[in-house]
Design an enzyme around this catalytic site. Structure first.
Site, PDB file in Angstrom:
ATOM      1  N   ASP A  41      42.554  -1.079  73.272  1.00  0.00           N
ATOM      2  CA  ASP A  41      42.469   0.034  74.041  1.00  0.00           C
ATOM      3  C   ASP A  41      42.301   1.422  73.017  1.00  0.00           C
ATOM      4  O   ASP A  41      42.007   1.015  71.893  1.00  0.00           O
ATOM      5  CB  ASP A  41      43.650   0.570  74.872  1.00  0.00           C
ATOM      6  CG  ASP A  41      43.597   1.420  76.379  1.00  0.00           C
ATOM      7  OD1 ASP A  41      42.714   2.412  76.147  1.00  0.00           O
ATOM      8  OD2 ASP A  41      44.115   0.829  77.036  1.00  0.00           O
ATOM      9  N   PRO A  79      42.930   4.175  70.070  1.00  0.00           N
ATOM     10  CA  PRO A  79      43.927   4.051  69.233  1.00  0.00           C
ATOM     11  C   PRO A  79      45.471   4.649  69.531  1.00  0.00           C
ATOM     12  O   PRO A  79      46.270   4.173  69.523  1.00  0.00           O
ATOM     13  CB  PRO A  79      43.470   4.748  68.087  1.00  0.00           C
ATOM     14  CG  PRO A  79      41.947   4.506  68.231  1.00  0.00           C
ATOM     15  CD  PRO A  79      41.538   4.499  69.598  1.00  0.00           C
ATOM     16  N   GLY A 130      50.871 -26.515  72.795  1.00  0.00           N
ATOM     17  CA  GLY A 130      51.451 -26.201  74.212  1.00  0.00           C
ATOM     18  C   GLY A 130      51.311 -27.662  74.853  1.00  0.00           C
ATOM     19  O   GLY A 130      52.404 -28.446  74.565  1.00  0.00           O
ATOM     20  N   ARG A 131      50.198 -27.933  75.513  1.00  0.00           N
ATOM     21  CA  ARG A 131      50.367 -29.072  76.110  1.00  0.00           C
ATOM     22  C   ARG A 131      50.575 -30.509  75.630  1.00  0.00           C
ATOM     23  O   ARG A 131      51.488 -31.348  76.000  1.00  0.00           O
ATOM     24  CB  ARG A 131      48.977 -29.522  76.834  1.00  0.00           C
ATOM     25  CG  ARG A 131      48.670 -28.482  78.183  1.00  0.00           C
ATOM     26  CD  ARG A 131      47.265 -28.270  78.580  1.00  0.00           C
ATOM     27  NE  ARG A 131      46.617 -27.413  77.377  1.00  0.00           N
ATOM     28  CZ  ARG A 131      45.441 -27.061  77.401  1.00  0.00           C
ATOM     29  NH1 ARG A 131      44.481 -27.554  78.580  1.00  0.00           N
ATOM     30  NH2 ARG A 131      44.569 -26.390  76.642  1.00  0.00           N
ATOM     31  N   LEU A 184      46.275  -6.795  72.758  1.00  0.00           N
ATOM     32  CA  LEU A 184      45.845  -5.080  73.211  1.00  0.00           C
ATOM     33  C   LEU A 184      44.779  -4.823  72.712  1.00  0.00           C
ATOM     34  O   LEU A 184      44.217  -5.277  71.607  1.00  0.00           O
ATOM     35  CB  LEU A 184      46.907  -4.265  72.577  1.00  0.00           C
ATOM     36  CG  LEU A 184      48.660  -4.734  72.852  1.00  0.00           C
ATOM     37  CD1 LEU A 184      49.441  -3.851  71.741  1.00  0.00           C
ATOM     38  CD2 LEU A 184      48.755  -4.320  74.143  1.00  0.00           C
ATOM     39  N   GLN A 204      40.408 -28.158  75.207  1.00  0.00           N
ATOM     40  CA  GLN A 204      40.008 -27.934  74.299  1.00  0.00           C
ATOM     41  C   GLN A 204      39.192 -28.551  73.411  1.00  0.00           C
ATOM     42  O   GLN A 204      39.424 -29.948  73.365  1.00  0.00           O
ATOM     43  CB  GLN A 204      41.620 -27.979  73.090  1.00  0.00           C
ATOM     44  CG  GLN A 204      42.737 -26.928  73.710  1.00  0.00           C
ATOM     45  CD  GLN A 204      42.556 -25.532  73.067  1.00  0.00           C
ATOM     46  OE1 GLN A 204      41.564 -25.197  72.739  1.00  0.00           O
ATOM     47  NE2 GLN A 204      43.530 -24.801  73.206  1.00  0.00           N
ATOM     48  N   LEU A 232      49.677 -10.393  73.488  1.00  0.00           N
ATOM     49  CA  LEU A 232      49.247  -9.542  74.675  1.00  0.00           C
ATOM     50  C   LEU A 232      47.900  -8.943  74.344  1.00  0.00           C
ATOM     51  O   LEU A 232      47.271  -8.423  75.307  1.00  0.00           O
ATOM     52  CB  LEU A 232      50.250  -8.326  74.679  1.00  0.00           C
ATOM     53  CG  LEU A 232      51.703  -8.360  74.905  1.00  0.00           C
ATOM     54  CD1 LEU A 232      52.508  -6.907  75.350  1.00  0.00           C
ATOM     55  CD2 LEU A 232      51.828  -8.927  76.339  1.00  0.00           C
ATOM     56  N   ARG A 234      45.894 -30.899  68.262  1.00  0.00           N
ATOM     57  CA  ARG A 234      46.195 -32.153  68.908  1.00  0.00           C
ATOM     58  C   ARG A 234      46.477 -33.128  67.906  1.00  0.00           C
ATOM     59  O   ARG A 234      45.787 -33.588  67.119  1.00  0.00           O
ATOM     60  CB  ARG A 234      44.845 -32.395  69.586  1.00  0.00           C
ATOM     61  CG  ARG A 234      44.337 -31.608  70.724  1.00  0.00           C
ATOM     62  CD  ARG A 234      45.561 -31.639  72.016  1.00  0.00           C
ATOM     63  NE  ARG A 234      45.088 -30.582  72.890  1.00  0.00           N
ATOM     64  CZ  ARG A 234      45.482 -29.506  73.214  1.00  0.00           C
ATOM     65  NH1 ARG A 234      46.501 -28.959  72.307  1.00  0.00           N
ATOM     66  NH2 ARG A 234      45.423 -28.854  74.211  1.00  0.00           N
TER      67      ARG A 234
HETATM   68  O1  C5P Z   1      48.053 -26.619  73.038  1.00  0.00           O
HETATM   69  P1  C5P Z   1      47.316 -25.791  74.437  1.00  0.00           P
HETATM   70  O2  C5P Z   1      45.883 -26.030  74.330  1.00  0.00           O
HETATM   71  O3  C5P Z   1      47.989 -26.516  75.626  1.00  0.00           O
HETATM   72  O4  C5P Z   1      47.800 -24.379  73.935  1.00  0.00           O
HETATM   73  C1  C5P Z   1      47.385 -23.359  74.722  1.00  0.00           C
HETATM   74  C2  C5P Z   1      47.719 -21.994  74.389  1.00  0.00           C
HETATM   75  O5  C5P Z   1      47.042 -21.687  73.103  1.00  0.00           O
HETATM   76  C3  C5P Z   1      47.467 -21.244  75.444  1.00  0.00           C
HETATM   77  O6  C5P Z   1      48.704 -20.075  75.529  1.00  0.00           O
HETATM   78  C4  C5P Z   1      46.407 -20.416  75.037  1.00  0.00           C
HETATM   79  O7  C5P Z   1      46.451 -19.068  75.439  1.00  0.00           O
HETATM   80  C5  C5P Z   1      46.458 -20.499  73.403  1.00  0.00           C
HETATM   81  N1  C5P Z   1      45.099 -20.282  72.925  1.00  0.00           N
HETATM   82  C6  C5P Z   1      44.167 -21.097  73.135  1.00  0.00           C
HETATM   83  N2  C5P Z   1      42.996 -21.183  72.229  1.00  0.00           N
HETATM   84  C7  C5P Z   1      42.577 -20.138  71.687  1.00  0.00           C
HETATM   85  C8  C5P Z   1      43.834 -19.078  71.445  1.00  0.00           C
HETATM   86  C9  C5P Z   1      44.912 -18.992  72.125  1.00  0.00           C
HETATM   87  O8  C5P Z   1      44.340 -22.233  73.500  1.00  0.00           O
HETATM   88  N3  C5P Z   1      41.744 -20.055  71.064  1.00  0.00           N
END
Ligand code: C5P
Length: 239
Positions: free
Chosen positions: A68, A70, A215-216, A66, A195, A64, A184
């Site tokens: 804001d 404290p 992720g990807r 955060l 990225q 999240l 990757r």
């Molecule tokens: O592996 P992939 O590039 O798809 O991952 C993307 C995820 O990583 C997203 O949820 C993104 O918020 C998170 N993320 C990022 N780079 C950062 C911090 C977090 O890609 N510096």
């Protein structure tokens, strides 16, 4: 004991709750945690958290970020602590007081990770924001300073790039957790990918990363489950 797949955090970066649930069902035995970001949390909040928790052993990383005063962060953290998630992120860009009040109101029921400097931030942004030249000349100095602040405030660790892990561990100790995105595998399809400063899963773990946000490379693979298993095997080879 930490298994190879426990290193993997899969971000649920999908537009609908239905799709998020589909990935949870598919991957819950093959990753350590699911990352729930702002978009999915605003859309489906506690429902997706409960779904992950009742679908298997994978935990939840509540991203999240955060930021804001404290008192507001502290009150939000009291509610988050009831969710039963593993980690939640708080920005390091405000004050140590804010981080400390987040830690205090979590009462040890959720690990607070500091977000040091977003990878979208450029040198000129640091300059425009009024920081001293030493920080815009070398952003890693600001990353290190904020990681030290997070540690002093009682955070359990930070989110940082795989290239920064070594220096953060050197400065803040090996038990200070490093969660790294931008991963990757050597075999992935890197077309249409934004990225830039990337690390392979093996290299990130060798550098000292405790958790990898991936992720990807998993989501866009022909067979996402197979991709997660393959990455876990690569991690296993270096731990
Ligand atoms: O592996 P992939 O590039 O798809 O991952 C993307 C995820 O990583 C997203 O949820 C993104 O918020 C998170 N993320 C990022 N780079 C950062 C911090 C977090 O890609 N510096």
């Amino acid at each position: 004991m930490k298994r190879p797949q426990d290193y993997i955090i899969f971000p649920l970066d999908v537009p609908t709750l239905k799709e998020a649930k589909r990935y949870v069902e598919l991957l819950s035995e093959h990753v350590g945690m699911f990352k729930v970001g702002l978009e999915l949390f605003i859309r489906s909040g506690p429902e997706i958290i409960n779904f992950v928790k009742t679908s298997g052993t994978a935990g939840v990383f509540l991203d999240l970020k955060l930021h804001d005063i404290p008192a507001t962060v502290a009150r939000a953290m009291e509610i988050i602590a009831d969710f039963g998630v593993t980690f939640v992120t708080v920005h390091c860009g405000e004050t140590k007081r804010m981080l400390a009040s987040a830690v205090e109101s979590s009462k040890g029921r959720v690990g607070i990770l500091g977000v040091t400097v977003l990878t979208s931030v450029l040198r000129e942004d640091i300059d425009d924001a009024g920081f001293r030249d030493e920080f815009s000349a070398d952003i890693s100095r600001l990353v290190l300073k904020r990681a030290a602040m997070a540690k002093a405030a009682g955070c359990i660790g930070v989110v940082c790039s795989g290239l920064e892990v070594k220096m953060i561990k050197q400065a803040s100790g090996k038990d200070f957790i490093a969660v790294t995105p931008g991963i990757r595998p050597s075999w992935g399809d890197r077309q249409r990918d934004d990225q830039q400063r990337v690390t392979t899963p093996e290299q990130a773990v060798i550098n000292g990363s405790d958790y990898l946000v991936i992720g990807r490379p998993i989501r866009d693979a022909k067979d996402p489950k197979e991709a997660a298993i393959r990455i876990a095997k690569e991690i296993e080879a270096v731990i």
